[in-house]
Design a protein around this motif. Structure first.
Motif, short mmCIF file in Angstrom:
data_model
loop_
_atom_site.label_atom_id
_atom_site.label_comp_id
_atom_site.label_asym_id
_atom_site.label_seq_id
_atom_site.Cartn_x
_atom_site.Cartn_y
_atom_site.Cartn_z
N GLY A 81 0.81 -1.22 0.00
CA GLY A 81 0.00 0.00 0.00
C GLY A 81 0.84 1.27 0.00
O GLY A 81 0.42 2.31 -0.50
N TYR A 109 -2.13 3.99 0.18
CA TYR A 109 -2.52 4.58 1.48
C TYR A 109 -2.68 6.11 1.44
O TYR A 109 -3.64 6.64 2.01
CB TYR A 109 -1.51 4.21 2.57
N LEU A 141 0.11 2.80 7.35
CA LEU A 141 1.10 3.64 6.69
C LEU A 141 2.29 3.89 7.62
O LEU A 141 3.45 3.69 7.24
CB LEU A 141 0.47 4.96 6.27
N LEU A 165 -6.07 7.43 0.44
CA LEU A 165 -7.09 7.09 1.43
C LEU A 165 -7.01 8.03 2.63
O LEU A 165 -8.02 8.41 3.22
CB LEU A 165 -6.94 5.62 1.87
N VAL A 186 -5.75 3.32 8.12
CA VAL A 186 -4.72 3.59 7.10
C VAL A 186 -3.50 4.26 7.74
O VAL A 186 -2.36 3.97 7.37
CB VAL A 186 -5.29 4.45 5.95
N THR A 187 -3.75 5.13 8.72
CA THR A 187 -2.62 5.77 9.39
C THR A 187 -1.76 4.73 10.11
O THR A 187 -0.53 4.80 10.07
CB THR A 187 -3.13 6.82 10.40
#
Lengths: 136, 382
Positions: B86, B92, B271, B95, B267-268
Motif C-alpha cells: 500500500g 494509502y 502507513l 485514502l 490507514v494511518t
C-alpha cells in the motif's frame, strides 16, 4: 588522497550547478511554482465569485435551507442566566488561574461569531492537545 | 565428538537461528531512533498518532531476518511485504486524503479567499529544495521527491517518492513526518525572526457566514480547477475533495463519518507502521539519508518563511491587513502549523485568536503541496 599509482586524486565534487540550467532544473521549478500559483489564484477567484453564483442560483432555484432561514422567526425571549452559572464559571476560573480575579461580565456569542462550523472547530481543537512551550 | 563439543556446536547453531547473529550496529542505532520516536510521542506529545506507529515500525524493521525466512518489507512473500504494498504503490496516501477531506472545514478559506495565496507561497520551499537537491547531485526524480518534504505533508511526500524515488521512500517519509512533528519547534523562531511585534498584534476581521450551498459547490469546482491545471494531482486532490463533499452534502454522513474516523485511523496505522518497517539500517543509514534530512529541514524553513514574507508583501497592497504569522500556516501540516500560529499570536495578545484565520492557508497549503506533487510527478516520471 592517492590512488594505486601514487597519483593525487581530486576529491569527488559535492556540488554540481549544471543540472540547474537543464530542462529539469530552474525552468521546471519556475513552471511548477507558476502552476501552483495559477491553480490557487483561480480557486481564489472562484471563491470570490461564489457568493454571486449562489445569488444567481438562489434566484432560479431557491435553497430550501435558506428559505427556512428567512422564514419568520419565533420571537426571541431574552435569555436570563441562572445564578448558578456565573458561580460555576467563577469557580472554574478560580481553579484555573489560582490568582485573585473578578468576572466583570458575560455575553452571548453573536450570530457572526457562531458562523464557524461547530463540528469543524470541535475537531480541530480535539485533534491534538495544546502544549504551551514553556510548560514545566 | 564429546558431549561438551556437541553442546557448543548446538549452542552455536542455536545462536545462528537468532537475530543476534545478523544484528549490526546500524540496526541498534535505528532501534534507538525508533525508541526515541516513541518517547517523543508519549512524553512530548509530538504527533503521537504518527510517531508511535512509525517508531515501533522502525524497531520491527531493524530486527534482522533469519536467512531463508521471508519476514521484512523487502522480502518477497512476507506479510510485511503485503502490507508495504500500500505504501509502495501509493494506495494509502489517497485514502488518508479522503479522511482529511472528510474532516476539513473549508469555511475558513471560503470566508477569506485571499489567504489561499499564502498556501501557494509556502510551496516555494518545495521548488527551492528541489533545486538544492539537484545541486547536491540527486537525480531530478530524487530531487522532486525530496523537495516535496517542504510541503510538510507526509502522505503527499510518500505518494510522490513512491513514484519518483522508491529507494528513498523510507528516508523521505521519516524526514517528512519528523519535521511535521517538529512544527512547534521549527516554525516559531522563523516566524518571530521575520515579523515585528506590531505585525504579530494585527487583528483580522471575523469571518463571514458560509452557506451550505457554497460548501457543497466548492469541492466540486475547486477539484475541476486544480486537476484541469495539474492532472498529476488528480488522485490526491480527488480524494480530498471527495471526502469533503461527503462531509458537506450531509446526506452521506455515515460514509463521511467512516472516512474521518475508522478508515483514516486504520490507514494511518498501516502507513506509519510500514514506513517505519522500511527503515532497516541497510537501506536507511546512508549519506543520502543525511542529505535528505538536511534538505528537508531547509525546505521546511523556506516554506515557513515564504508564507510569512508573502503575507507581508500582500499587506503592502491591501488596506485590510493580514497578520503575517498566518502565512506560516501555508505549509500543509494540518492542523499543527495553524495551532502554532494561534499559540504565537496568543503570546503577543491573549485575545487575538488566529486559529481559524490560520486554517485557511493551512488547507490551501494541502492543495498547494498536492498540486506541486502533481506537477513534479507529471514532469519527472520516466
Amino acid at each position: 588522497m592517492n590512488d594505486d599509482n601514487g597519483v593525487a586524486m581530486i576529491p569527488e565534487r559535492m556540488l554540481d550547478w549544471q543540472p540547474l540550467f537543464e530542462d529539469h532544473g530552474i525552468p521546471l521549478a519556475i513552471m511548477g511554482l507558476c502552476v501552483v500559483f495559477a491553480a490557487l489564484v483561480l480557486v481564489r477567484v472562484f471563491i470570490g465569485l461564489l457568493p454571486r453564483i449562489i445569488a444567481i442560483l438562489d434566484h432560479f432555484y431557491p435553497d430550501p435551507s435558506a428559505q427556512s432561514d428567512s422564514a419568520p422567526k419565533p420571537k426571541v425571549v431574552p435569555y436570563v442566566m441562572p445564578e448558578q452559572i456565573p458561580v460555576v464559571i467563577a469557580a472554574a476560573v478560580a481553579l484555573a488561574l489560582k490568582v485573585p480575579h473578578r468576572i466583570v461580565r458575560t455575553r452571548e456569542l453573536s450570530q457572526e461569531e457562531l458562523s464557524w462550523s461547530l463540528e469543524g472547530r470541535r475537531q480541530h481543537h480535539a485533534s491534538h492537545r495544546i502544549h504551551p512551550r514553556d510548560r514545566r | 565428538m564429546n558431549p561438551l563439543e556437541n553442546l557448543v556446536l548446538k549452542a552455536s547453531e542455536l545462536y545462528q537461528t537468532t537475530a543476534f547473529a545478523e544484528l549490526q550496529i546500524g540496526n541498534v542505532v535505528m532501534i534507538l531512533i525508533g525508541i526515541t520516536f516513541i518517547y517523543l510521542a508519549i512524553a512530548k506529545h509530538y504527533e503521537p498518532l504518527l510517531l508511535v506507529p512509525i517508531g515501533f515500525g522502525v524497531i520491527v524493521g531493524n530486527i534482522p531476518a533469519v536467512s531463508g525466512m521471508a519476514l521484512g518489507v523487502y522480502d518477497d512473500g512476507s506479510v510485511l511485504r503485503f502490507l508495504y504494498f500500500g505504501v509502495e504503490k501509493g494506495i494509502y496516501p489517497p485514502l488518508i486524503f479522503l479522511g482529511i477531506g472528510a474532516m476539513t472545514d473549508f469555511s475558513t478559506m471560503l470566508s477569506n479567499p485571499r489567504l489561499v495565496l499564502l498556501g501557494a507561497a509556502a510551496q516555494i520551499g518545495v521548488f527551492l529544495t528541489f533545486l538544492g537537491a539537484l545541486v547536491l547531485q540527486f537525480t531530478p526524480q530524487e530531487a522532486g521527491a525530496i523537495g516535496i518534504i517542504g510541503g510538510a505533508d507526509g502522505p503527499t511526500a510518500i505518494f510522490l517518492s513512491a513514484r519518483l524515488a522508491p529507494k528513498l521512500l523510507g528516508a523521505i517519509a521519516i524526514a517528512a513526518y519528523s519535521y511535521m512533528a517538529l512544527v512547534p519547534v521549527i516554525q516559531p523562531p522563523i516566524m518571530k525572526l521575520l515579523t515585528t511585534r506590531e505585525e504579530r498584534l494585527i487583528r483580522m476581521k471575523p469571518p463571514r457566514h458560509v452557506s451550505r450551498r457554497e460548501r457543497i459547490i466548492f469541492p466540486i469546482a475547486a477539484f475541476l480547477i486544480c486537476t484541469l491545471l495539474a492532472p498529476g494531482a488528480l488522485v490526491l486532490i480527488g480524494m480530498l475533495f471527495f471526502g469533503n463533499l461527503l462531509k458537506e452534502c450531509t446526506v452521506a454522513e455515515r460514509l463521511a463519518n467512516t472516512a474521518r474516523t475508522a478508515m483514516i485511523d486504520i490507514v494511518t496505522i498501516l502507513l506509519g507502521f510500514c514506513v517505519g518497517c522500511s527503515t532497516s539500517a541497510q537501506h536507511f543509514l546512508t549519506k543520502q539519508s543525511i542529505s535528505i534530512f538536511v534538505l528537508g529541514a531547509v525546505s521546511f524553513a523556506i516554506a515557513t518563511a515564504g508564507g510569512v514574507l508573502f503575507a507581508k508583501v500582500m499587506n503592502l497592497f491591501t488596506a485590510e491587513k493580514i497578520n503575517p504569522l498566518v502565512g506560516a500556516a501555508g505549509v500543509s501540516a494540518v492542523p499543527d502549523s495553524a495551532r502554532v500560529v494561534h499559540m504565537i499570536g496568543l503570546k503577543e495578545d491573549p485575545h487575538n485568536h488566529l486559529i481559524m484565520h490560520a486554517m485557511a492557508p493551512n488547507v490551501a497549503g494541502v492543495l498547494g503541496s498536492a498540486i506541486a506533487a502533481g506537477v513534479l510527478w507529471s514532469q519527472l516520471a520516466k
